[in-house]
Design a protein around this motif. Structure first.
Motif, PDB file in Angstrom:
ATOM      1  N   PRO A  40      42.949  76.878   6.764  1.00  9.84           N
ATOM      2  CA  PRO A  40      42.874  78.336   6.990  1.00  9.84           C
ATOM      3  C   PRO A  40      41.798  78.993   6.146  1.00  9.84           C
ATOM      4  O   PRO A  40      41.191  79.980   6.572  1.00  9.84           O
ATOM      5  N   GLY A  41      41.546  78.441   4.954  1.00  5.88           N
ATOM      6  CA  GLY A  41      40.474  78.977   4.117  1.00  5.88           C
ATOM      7  C   GLY A  41      39.113  78.837   4.767  1.00  5.88           C
ATOM      8  O   GLY A  41      38.271  79.744   4.666  1.00  5.88           O
ATOM      9  N   ASN A  42      38.898  77.719   5.457  1.00  6.78           N
ATOM     10  CA  ASN A  42      37.628  77.530   6.158  1.00  6.78           C
ATOM     11  C   ASN A  42      37.453  78.560   7.277  1.00  6.78           C
ATOM     12  O   ASN A  42      36.370  79.114   7.469  1.00  6.78           O
ATOM     13  N   PHE A  43      38.524  78.801   8.021  1.00  4.02           N
ATOM     14  CA  PHE A  43      38.441  79.796   9.088  1.00  4.02           C
ATOM     15  C   PHE A  43      38.279  81.205   8.516  1.00  4.02           C
ATOM     16  O   PHE A  43      37.632  82.064   9.135  1.00  4.02           O
ATOM     17  N   LEU A  44      38.855  81.445   7.344  1.00  3.85           N
ATOM     18  CA  LEU A  44      38.672  82.738   6.681  1.00  3.85           C
ATOM     19  C   LEU A  44      37.208  82.938   6.292  1.00  3.85           C
ATOM     20  O   LEU A  44      36.675  84.050   6.404  1.00  3.85           O
ATOM     21  N   ILE A  45      36.552  81.875   5.845  1.00  3.26           N
ATOM     22  CA  ILE A  45      35.128  81.950   5.517  1.00  3.26           C
ATOM     23  C   ILE A  45      34.319  82.333   6.749  1.00  3.26           C
ATOM     24  O   ILE A  45      33.460  83.222   6.690  1.00  3.26           O
ATOM     25  N   ILE A  46      34.605  81.695   7.865  1.00  2.00           N
ATOM     26  CA  ILE A  46      33.881  81.991   9.105  1.00  2.00           C
ATOM     27  C   ILE A  46      34.101  83.442   9.517  1.00  2.00           C
ATOM     28  O   ILE A  46      33.150  84.165   9.855  1.00  2.00           O
ATOM     29  N   PHE A  47      35.354  83.878   9.493  1.00  4.26           N
ATOM     30  CA  PHE A  47      35.680  85.252   9.899  1.00  4.26           C
ATOM     31  C   PHE A  47      35.038  86.266   8.962  1.00  4.26           C
ATOM     32  O   PHE A  47      34.534  87.314   9.404  1.00  4.26           O
ATOM     33  N   THR A  48      35.044  85.977   7.657  1.00  2.00           N
ATOM     34  CA  THR A  48      34.456  86.887   6.672  1.00  2.00           C
ATOM     35  C   THR A  48      32.962  87.055   6.913  1.00  2.00           C
ATOM     36  O   THR A  48      32.444  88.177   6.918  1.00  2.00           O
ATOM     37  N   LEU A  55      26.598  90.230   5.017  1.00  2.06           N
ATOM     38  CA  LEU A  55      26.392  88.778   4.927  1.00  2.06           C
ATOM     39  C   LEU A  55      25.626  88.272   6.143  1.00  2.06           C
ATOM     40  O   LEU A  55      26.095  87.412   6.892  1.00  2.06           O
ATOM     41  N   THR A  56      24.447  88.849   6.347  1.00  9.03           N
ATOM     42  CA  THR A  56      23.638  88.482   7.511  1.00  9.03           C
ATOM     43  C   THR A  56      22.442  87.606   7.151  1.00  9.03           C
ATOM     44  O   THR A  56      21.696  87.204   8.039  1.00  9.03           O
ATOM     45  N   ALA A  57      22.253  87.311   5.880  1.00  6.54           N
ATOM     46  CA  ALA A  57      21.124  86.474   5.461  1.00  6.54           C
ATOM     47  C   ALA A  57      21.291  85.068   6.022  1.00  6.54           C
ATOM     48  O   ALA A  57      22.418  84.616   6.284  1.00  6.54           O
ATOM     49  N   PRO A  58      20.185  84.342   6.229  1.00  8.29           N
ATOM     50  CA  PRO A  58      20.272  82.973   6.758  1.00  8.29           C
ATOM     51  C   PRO A  58      21.208  82.067   5.962  1.00  8.29           C
ATOM     52  O   PRO A  58      21.872  81.206   6.538  1.00  8.29           O
ATOM     53  N   LEU A  59      21.269  82.251   4.624  1.00 11.84           N
ATOM     54  CA  LEU A  59      22.153  81.429   3.799  1.00 11.84           C
ATOM     55  C   LEU A  59      23.592  81.511   4.284  1.00 11.84           C
ATOM     56  O   LEU A  59      24.286  80.489   4.412  1.00 11.84           O
ATOM     57  N   TYR A  60      24.060  82.732   4.605  1.00 12.57           N
ATOM     58  CA  TYR A  60      25.439  82.916   5.047  1.00 12.57           C
ATOM     59  C   TYR A  60      25.612  82.488   6.505  1.00 12.57           C
ATOM     60  O   TYR A  60      26.680  82.010   6.896  1.00 12.57           O
ATOM     61  N   ILE A 286      33.965  74.829  -1.725  1.00 10.21           N
ATOM     62  CA  ILE A 286      33.132  74.694  -2.915  1.00 10.21           C
ATOM     63  C   ILE A 286      31.995  75.711  -2.885  1.00 10.21           C
ATOM     64  O   ILE A 286      31.684  76.359  -3.880  1.00 10.21           O
ATOM     65  N   TYR A 287      31.368  75.851  -1.721  1.00 11.34           N
ATOM     66  CA  TYR A 287      30.313  76.851  -1.576  1.00 11.34           C
ATOM     67  C   TYR A 287      30.834  78.246  -1.900  1.00 11.34           C
ATOM     68  O   TYR A 287      30.214  79.023  -2.627  1.00 11.34           O
ATOM     69  N   THR A 288      31.996  78.576  -1.342  1.00 14.68           N
ATOM     70  CA  THR A 288      32.534  79.932  -1.480  1.00 14.68           C
ATOM     71  C   THR A 288      32.913  80.243  -2.919  1.00 14.68           C
ATOM     72  O   THR A 288      32.669  81.354  -3.418  1.00 14.68           O
ATOM     73  N   LEU A 289      33.518  79.281  -3.598  1.00 13.54           N
ATOM     74  CA  LEU A 289      33.957  79.509  -4.975  1.00 13.54           C
ATOM     75  C   LEU A 289      32.783  79.786  -5.915  1.00 13.54           C
ATOM     76  O   LEU A 289      32.959  80.386  -6.974  1.00 13.54           O
ATOM     77  N   GLU A 293      29.023  86.853  -3.566  1.00 14.34           N
ATOM     78  CA  GLU A 293      29.006  87.802  -2.443  1.00 14.34           C
ATOM     79  C   GLU A 293      30.105  87.479  -1.437  1.00 14.34           C
ATOM     80  O   GLU A 293      30.809  88.371  -0.953  1.00 14.34           O
ATOM     81  N   VAL A 294      30.258  86.195  -1.116  1.00 19.56           N
ATOM     82  CA  VAL A 294      31.286  85.810  -0.150  1.00 19.56           C
ATOM     83  C   VAL A 294      32.681  86.047  -0.728  1.00 19.56           C
ATOM     84  O   VAL A 294      33.579  86.541  -0.034  1.00 19.56           O
ATOM     85  N   LYS A 295      32.878  85.721  -1.996  1.00 18.40           N
ATOM     86  CA  LYS A 295      34.186  85.955  -2.621  1.00 18.40           C
ATOM     87  C   LYS A 295      34.540  87.440  -2.621  1.00 18.40           C
ATOM     88  O   LYS A 295      35.682  87.818  -2.325  1.00 18.40           O
ATOM     89  N   SER A 296      33.572  88.302  -2.940  1.00 16.67           N
ATOM     90  CA  SER A 296      33.833  89.745  -2.950  1.00 16.67           C
ATOM     91  C   SER A 296      34.162  90.247  -1.558  1.00 16.67           C
ATOM     92  O   SER A 296      35.078  91.067  -1.377  1.00 16.67           O
ATOM     93  N   SER A 297      33.435  89.739  -0.567  1.00 16.72           N
ATOM     94  CA  SER A 297      33.689  90.150   0.811  1.00 16.72           C
ATOM     95  C   SER A 297      35.075  89.699   1.274  1.00 16.72           C
ATOM     96  O   SER A 297      35.787  90.440   1.960  1.00 16.72           O
ATOM     97  N   MET A 298      35.477  88.503   0.890  1.00 18.36           N
ATOM     98  CA  MET A 298      36.805  88.003   1.268  1.00 18.36           C
ATOM     99  C   MET A 298      37.901  88.843   0.629  1.00 18.36           C
ATOM    100  O   MET A 298      38.920  89.134   1.267  1.00 18.36           O
ATOM    101  N   ARG A 299      37.699  89.236  -0.625  1.00 19.34           N
ATOM    102  CA  ARG A 299      38.700  90.084  -1.298  1.00 19.34           C
ATOM    103  C   ARG A 299      38.839  91.428  -0.578  1.00 19.34           C
ATOM    104  O   ARG A 299      39.956  91.918  -0.376  1.00 19.34           O
ATOM    105  N   ARG A 300      37.702  92.026  -0.214  1.00 17.81           N
ATOM    106  CA  ARG A 300      37.758  93.306   0.505  1.00 17.81           C
ATOM    107  C   ARG A 300      38.445  93.148   1.847  1.00 17.81           C
ATOM    108  O   ARG A 300      39.258  93.990   2.256  1.00 17.81           O
TER     109      ARG A 300
END
Length: 308
Positions: A40-48, A55-60, A286-289, A293-300
């Motif tokens: 579910p964490g992986n799907f949360l990353i995708i949804f976030t 989070l529109t940069a190529p990295l994300y 591992i990437y997200t931790l 930016e991704v962690k802050s977005s997931m918290r919001r």
């Protein structure tokens, strides 16, 4: 699959990860818990990434695709493995075996190429920042994404094509918990030396070259970052370190499995277990931790849903 004497192999018997019932139960519980927490964490990353306009940069964009590839990859082996733990006879049909092998190398090859693309993205962003927006524009990102999917398909279809031409007329016991090239080739009723060498070239050599190329590229990036005095130095170092960890986790086991002659070793099953079940779920996490930016977005995102 039909032979001159009229016999054919219709199914393979999987010997499994271990014959110990206690160890099987322990692994079953661990995989199930791991799945229920990490997947579910992986799907949360995708949804976030898809829902946050920041989070529109190529990295994300590539990180979201990595999470999708890893989540898809984890469905190839682990669910059937969990079912087999509860079954006395672990059987997979010939077609099911070939299908599993195809998707294993299709998604695995695509992920390897994705890591190459992500290394290229980091090289342009850190070493050629003035050209970044021009080189890594949305059209280029989608073109690279298409190329890696096609590359994974070509890599996998070569594997399958070589195996489909092999005759299977006798033993049908695979000493593993899933279908993969080294174990399937051993069951062929013919001399497989040429096929083994082609497989080593298609999987092993390409994996090794990609691995060495990636390490070299990140060495160049790290040297460039170390010699610079920009304010984003710590962030660049953190990102590159994370990429290197993922590269080691993915390519290390793959090199061990595919770059040597197809002879069984006692640790093969353990290496394959981590390579096909554990590491694919861990990579995006591992990437997200290590990405603020991704962690802050997931918290919001989570806080908004909790409030609602």
């Amino acid at each position: 699959m039909e032979l001159e004497n009229g016999t054919m192999v219709k199914e393979f018997i999987l010997l499994g990860l271990t014959q110990s019932q206690n160890i099987q139960l322990l692994v079953f519980v661990l995989i199930l818990i791991f799945y229920l927490i990490i997947l579910p964490g992986n799907f949360l990353i995708i949804f976030t990434i898809r829902s946050d306009p920041g989070l529109t940069a190529p990295l994300y964009f590539f990180l979201g695709n990595l999470a999708f590839l890893d989540a898809s990859y984890s469905f190839i082996v682990a669910p059937r493995m969990l079912v087999d733990f509860l079954s006395e006879k672990k059987v997979i049909s010939y077609r099911g075996c070939i299908t599993q092998l195809f998707f294993l190398h299709f998604l695995g090859g695509g992920e390897g190429l994705l890591l190459v693309v992500m290394a290229f993205d980091r090289y342009i962003a850190i070493c050629r920042p003035l050209h970044y927006s021009t080189v890594m524009n949305p059209r280029a990102c989608y073109a690279l994404l298409l190329a890696l999917w096609l590359g994974g398909f070509v890599h996998s279809i070569i594997q399958v094509a070589l195996i489909l031409h092999l005759p299977f007329c006798g033993p049908n016991q695979l000493d593993n918990f899933f279908c993969d090239v080294p174990q399937v080739i051993k069951l062929a009723c013919t001399d497989t030396l040429v096929v083994e060498l082609l497989m080593v070239f298609n999987s092993g050599l390409l994996t090794l070259l990609c691995f060495l190329g990636l390490l070299s590229s990140y060495a160049v990036i790290l040297c460039h970052v170390h010699g610079s005095a920009c304010e984003g130095k710590s962030k660049a170092l953190s990102t590159c370190t994370t990429h290197i960890i993922i590269i080691l986790l993915m390519f290390g086991p793959a090199i061990f499995i595919y770059t040597r002659p197809f002879r069984a070793l006692p640790v093969d099953k353990v290496v394959s277990f981590f390579h096909t079940v554990i590491f694919p779920l861990m990579n995006p996490v591992i990437y997200t931790l290590r990405n603020q930016e991704v962690k802050s977005s997931m918290r919001r995102l989570l806080s908004r849903h909790v409030v609602c």
